[in-house]
Design an enzyme around this catalytic site. Structure first.
Site, PDB file in Angstrom:
ATOM      1  N   TRP A  28       0.857  -1.189   0.000  1.00  0.00           N
ATOM      2  CA  TRP A  28       0.000   0.000   0.000  1.00  0.00           C
ATOM      3  C   TRP A  28       0.893   1.239   0.000  1.00  0.00           C
ATOM      4  O   TRP A  28       1.850   1.328   0.776  1.00  0.00           O
ATOM      5  CB  TRP A  28      -0.867  -0.037   1.251  1.00  0.00           C
ATOM      6  CG  TRP A  28      -1.817   1.102   1.430  1.00  0.00           C
ATOM      7  CD1 TRP A  28      -2.625   1.668   0.491  1.00  0.00           C
ATOM      8  CD2 TRP A  28      -2.080   1.796   2.649  1.00  0.00           C
ATOM      9  NE1 TRP A  28      -3.370   2.675   1.055  1.00  0.00           N
ATOM     10  CE2 TRP A  28      -3.063   2.768   2.383  1.00  0.00           C
ATOM     11  CE3 TRP A  28      -1.581   1.694   3.953  1.00  0.00           C
ATOM     12  CZ2 TRP A  28      -3.552   3.632   3.354  1.00  0.00           C
ATOM     13  CZ3 TRP A  28      -2.073   2.545   4.915  1.00  0.00           C
ATOM     14  CH2 TRP A  28      -3.046   3.509   4.617  1.00  0.00           C
ATOM     15  N   ASP A  36      -0.595  -5.933   9.458  1.00  0.00           N
ATOM     16  CA  ASP A  36      -1.593  -4.943   9.062  1.00  0.00           C
ATOM     17  C   ASP A  36      -2.827  -5.742   8.653  1.00  0.00           C
ATOM     18  O   ASP A  36      -2.802  -6.436   7.644  1.00  0.00           O
ATOM     19  CB  ASP A  36      -1.079  -4.091   7.893  1.00  0.00           C
ATOM     20  CG  ASP A  36      -2.056  -2.987   7.521  1.00  0.00           C
ATOM     21  OD1 ASP A  36      -1.719  -2.169   6.649  1.00  0.00           O
ATOM     22  OD2 ASP A  36      -3.177  -2.937   8.088  1.00  0.00           O
ATOM     23  N   LYS A  87     -13.213  -1.227   6.065  1.00  0.00           N
ATOM     24  CA  LYS A  87     -13.873  -2.029   5.038  1.00  0.00           C
ATOM     25  C   LYS A  87     -14.838  -3.037   5.613  1.00  0.00           C
ATOM     26  O   LYS A  87     -15.958  -3.160   5.137  1.00  0.00           O
ATOM     27  CB  LYS A  87     -12.828  -2.784   4.194  1.00  0.00           C
ATOM     28  CG  LYS A  87     -12.040  -1.889   3.247  1.00  0.00           C
ATOM     29  CD  LYS A  87     -10.888  -1.240   3.934  1.00  0.00           C
ATOM     30  CE  LYS A  87      -9.967  -0.518   2.992  1.00  0.00           C
ATOM     31  NZ  LYS A  87      -8.949   0.244   3.748  1.00  0.00           N
TER      32      LYS A  87
END
Lengths: 425, 404
Positions: free
Chosen positions: B133, B214, B250
């Site tokens: 990311w 993560d 999300k």
């Protein structure tokens, strides 16, 4: 338990688990327990106290006359409109434009030319703390040789913020212990003696922790001297509306600087004046030479926000936008803010009268001279400790009393206790 | 004269900039496959029913106030979050060895963890997978760590470069921090298998490397909360220490509320308590205490078994829709006879597919077909629907055959 054994067995049965594995000690065995935050630790201690007489005049969160936290009516109405209606897509990195626009009007004036000319770089921030921290990081990145002059005393977290941003700090004279007022002469000396172009942190109104603000005349002199020296003024405004009850009046210091043409920075918070403490809503703004520069500066502020939290939380921003964008709700808010400020001013009068009634040998006029949420009582740490141990009264050890925690129900008790620990002084 | 007159305008964020460009396009067939936010079949953002219910509960409760949370955040939220990622029966939790603090979504959790490490850990290097990311390197750099990469994605197979990964981690200095995507690797969608995770774990423990997970897609990847947390739990089960950053952006659709948590699993309860106290010193000068609203929603849902069950159902629906889009896209390409092996579309997992399209092809698809994605060829499957799959397949086919 059985599951754990099963997993351990499964792992141990792979032959190389123990092969070369380092000794089973923690990486963090050398981490020392951190000292409690001097302000937030007070409430922790208060909550742990079983005494029925206990009083919390520590942290600066508003309480009504029953000692209860308050959610403003305008906020409840705004929340009703929000709940279940809107989606939760990411805000832009700079936050809610609508909220920022309304917020700038409060600080800079409804008809501000700076706003019309788009000369202000502004982002939504995580309340006042977040605004100060992003500014400190920005200062470090773009004025790497600068330091920050911080008033003595100030909100303790200011020191933490600029330290973690790696900006060297110095203090300037502010509070005068003898008068329990402003040490204006020394303040002006420090302003004059600082190298040209120094960065200063100023409290726009209701100085925390002292409640001591410069007069309008004094602000004009400070502004003038800043011009002479080419200093940069960063205003932390956490109490607009909450100090005098009138947001326009509370922004006077900023307006004086703007009239004099200063390109200021400003941190604004809605924690107290809208009671949105836990929602973390605020704004950081920087006045620039022109629109182009404002666009560039805003983009750089966003670059600092992105690796800290990506984009700011939406909920509090929605509440602010709805209230400030609706004339009726805004009127209601102004009324409620004035109500809070008036109650505090009333408690100042009451506390002072009650102590004087007990025949204290000391002067307590600073209680009513000072403004905003806090009263810098002048009590020593030892006297504060006695208040806590003997009377179960909780405040920070610098003698700062949160007037918001004073009620008609506890003001006499508080006065009695203060008199007890100070009468021999 | 402004003290900031020398300042240049910063470049647009590469990911968020895609949406900016998309918004400026007036073509009716335009398709936004850029930022990773879930969309329904109708292309609309989604607020979960269970979130709406929780919100109503909160707004109708007159006793609720908006006081400051403690620096570490909402206690119930922290407890529930630790259980969610580590497992309700995790011995680490039972032994009070886990320090959990509420943070601002995944970004905030990573940043707070990074700053803690920069202050208290002897090794200041963090290894991040290549690619990762876009915000990861910035977060850790600003936190005060230095960033290196380890091999991860193999463009030839569009899968995992496992040998490269093992080699690079094997060469890392003892104690180095290693960032691991718990599941649904962003941007590639390529995850290690369970066996590969076990090998990674053994290697890391033998070298004393510190795992920093993560976890931004728990439940969203496979549809199962437990399966998507397996990598993290394997590391915790061996009794060692690790960091885990969680996001509810999300999997609960709470994007803009910025809800997340950082958990640090320690050797002993005493250490965990000291670690928590030091985390407070990192947070206080950053934003004092975290925002209340999103965490309240999460805690309301996780504490209520009915709401929790409803959530798992809605979560699985989102994951299933994405998996279905993957199948449909693959079938559409195969039926067009698009050259190349496209099976990676269904092998990859989570919100994104790393298509393998190059920057030129991406630009072509933007110009001719008004399809927006990041220039690395990453598409958000969440942005697709049965109606729009054909348009995308046509565009990809054209892009691939024209440059063939």
């Amino acid at each position: 338990m059985a599951a754990r054994i099963a997993i351990t067995t499964r792992i141990k049965s792979s032959s190389s688990f123990l092969l070369g594995s380092r000794s089973m000690s923690s990486w963090w065995g050398n981490v020392n327990p951190a000292p409690k935050d001097p302000i937030l630790g007070v409430t922790e201690a208060f909550l742990a106290d079983p005494s029925p007489d206990k009083v919390n005049v520590g942290v600066g969160a508003y309480r009504d006359d029953n000692g209860k936290p308050v959610v403003l009516d305008c906020v409840r109405e705004a929340e009703r409109r929000v709940a279940g209606n809107l989606n939760m897509e990411y805000l832009p990195m700079g936050g809610s434009n609508k909220m920022v626009d309304e917020t700038l009007k409060l600080a800079y004036g409804e008809d501000s030319d700076l706003i019309k000319d788009k000369r202000i770089a502004a982002i939504q921030a995580l309340s006042g703390t977040g605004a100060c921290r992003i500014f400190a990081d920005f200062q470090k990145r773009f004025s790497p040789d600068s330091q920050i002059y911080i008033p003595a005393p100030t909100w303790s977290n200011h020191h933490n913020i600029w330290r973690d941003a790696d900006v060297p700090q110095r203090t300037f004279h502010y509070y005068h212990p003898e008068t329990k007022g402003l040490d204006f002469a020394s303040l002006m000396d420090d302003v004059k003696n600082a190298p040209n172009g120094s960065f200063f942190l100023l409290h726009a109104c209701a100085h925390n922790p002292t409640g001591v603000d410069p007069t309008v005349e004094q602000w004009k002199e400070i502004s003038y001297q800043f011009k002479v020296k080419g200093h940069f003024a960063f205003f932390d405004m956490a109490y607009q509306g909450f100090a005098s009850g009138d947001p326009e009046r509370d922004a006077k210091s900023i307006r004086i600087f703007l009239e004099d043409g200063h390109l200021i920075g400003c941190s604004q918070s809605y924690a107290k004046n809208m009671g949105l403490y836990g929602q973390r809503v605020g704004c950081l703004s920087l006045v620039c030479e022109d629109e182009k520069q404002a666009v560039a500066v805003k983009s750089q502020l966003q670059q600092l926000a992105r690796p800290m939290y990506s984009n700011p939380p939406v909920h509090g921003a929605l509440i602010v936008s709805i209230i400030l964008g609706d004339p009726d709700l805004k009127k209601l808010w102004l009324k409620e803010v004035k109500g809070m400020a008036d109650r505090i001013i009333g408690m100042r009068t009451s506390l002072r009268e009650n102590i004087e009634k007990l025949g204290s040998p000391l002067s307590w006029e600073h209680i009513t001279n000072q403004i905003g949420m806090f009263c810098y009582s002048g009590m020593t740490p030892e006297q504060v400790d006695r208040l806590t141990k003997e009377f179960h009264i909780y405040m920070t050890r610098n003698g700062r009393i949160s007037m918001a925690g004073v009620t008609s129900g506890n003001v006499e008790y508080l006065a009695k206790a203060i008199h007890e620990v100070t009468k021999a002084a | 004269m402004s003290v900031f007159s020398q300042i240049a305008r910063a470049p647009e964020d590469p990911i968020l900039g895609v949406t900016v460009a998309y918004n400026q396009d007036s073509d009716p067939s335009k398709l936004n496959l850029g930022v990773g936010a879930y969309r329904t079949e109708e292309g609309k953002p989604l607020v979960l029913n269970v979130v709406r219910k929780a919100e109503q509960k909160l707004v109708n409760d007159p006793s609720r106030v908006k006081e400051y949370l403690p620096i570490v955040g909402l206690a119930d939220f922290n407890k529930c979050s630790a259980k969610l990622i580590l497992g309700a029966d995790s011995p680490a939790i039972q032994e009070n060895r886990v320090a959990t603090v509420q943070c601002l979504s995944g970004t905030g959790s990573l940043r707070v963890g990074g700053e803690f490490l920069a202050k208290h850990y002897y090794e200041k290097t963090v290894y991040i997978p290549s690619p990762t990311w876009g915000n990861h390197p910035k977060i850790f750099t600003l936190a005060g760590l230095s960033v290196k990469t380890y091999r991860y994605y193999d463009p030839a197979t569009r899968g995992l470069d496992f040998q490269g990964l093992l080699e690079d981690l094997g060469n890392a200095p003892t104690g180095a921090i290693v960032l691991l995507h718990a599941c649904a690797h962003n941007p590639t969608g390529v995850d290690p298998t369970v066996d590969q995770w076990e090998q990674i774990r053994k290697l890391m423990r033998s070298k004393g490397l510190l795992p920093f997970f993560d976890s931004a897609y728990q439940g969203f990847a496979s549809g199962s909360l437990d399966a998507d947390a397996q990598s993290v739990r394997m590391f915790v089960a061996d009794g060692g220490e690790c960091f885990a950053a969680q996001s509810y952006a999300k999997n609960m659709g709470l994007y803009a509320e910025r809800v997340g948590a950082l958990s640090i699993v320690c050797k002993t309860a005493d250490v965990a308590s000291k670690v928590e106290s030091q985390l407070k010193l990192v947070i206080r000068p950053m934003y004092s205490n975290p925002p209340l609203h999103g965490a309240s929603i999460v805690a309301t849902i996780l504490k209520d078994s009915n709401l929790y069950n409803e959530w798992t159902v809605e979560l699985k629906e989102m994951a299933d829709r994405i998996i279905s889009m993957r199948k449909q896209l693959l079938e559409a390409l195969q039926s067009r006879g698009t050259p190349g092996d496209w099976t990676h579309i269904i092998k990859q997992i989570g919100m994104f597919t790393f298509t393998g399209l190059n920057a030129e092809q991406v630009a072509f698809m933007r110009g001719e077909y008004h399809i927006y994605m990041t220039s690395d060829g990453r598409i958000s499957m969440a942005g697709l629907s049965s109606k729009t799959v054909p348009h995308l397949a046509n565009a990809m086919h054209a892009a691939v055959t024209r440059t063939a």
